[in-house]
Design a protein around this motif. Sequence first.
Motif, PDB file in Angstrom:
ATOM      1  N   CYS A   1       0.835  -1.215   0.000  1.00  0.00           N
ATOM      2  CA  CYS A   1       0.000   0.000   0.000  1.00  0.00           C
ATOM      3  C   CYS A   1       0.862   1.253   0.000  1.00  0.00           C
ATOM      4  O   CYS A   1       0.564   2.225  -0.698  1.00  0.00           O
TER       5      CYS A   1
ATOM      6  N   TYR B   1       0.934   4.025  -3.047  1.00  0.00           N
ATOM      7  CA  TYR B   1       0.664   5.441  -2.796  1.00  0.00           C
ATOM      8  C   TYR B   1       1.838   6.310  -3.255  1.00  0.00           C
ATOM      9  O   TYR B   1       1.641   7.338  -3.909  1.00  0.00           O
TER      10      TYR B   1
ATOM     11  N   THR C   1       2.021   6.482  -7.066  1.00  0.00           N
ATOM     12  CA  THR C   1       0.975   7.340  -7.616  1.00  0.00           C
ATOM     13  C   THR C   1       1.326   8.807  -7.442  1.00  0.00           C
ATOM     14  O   THR C   1       1.139   9.621  -8.350  1.00  0.00           O
TER      15      THR C   1
END
Length: 56
Positions: free
Chosen positions: A9, A13, A16
């Motif tokens: 995760c 993140y 991105t």
Amino acid sequence: MKSYKFIGCVLLYAGTALGGGMLALPLATAAVGYPYSTFFIFSLLGHHDLHSITYS
């Protein structure tokens, strides 16, 4: 197994956020003009390369 999901995760993140920044960089420098923005981007790239060679 749970720690791998957390790391995944975090990496998703971060990827991105960095990808969005790379897409927004040309839009942010477009107001200055192509020659100046090209010079600015390549000078930052050279500065980064110089520091990675010097401090490695």
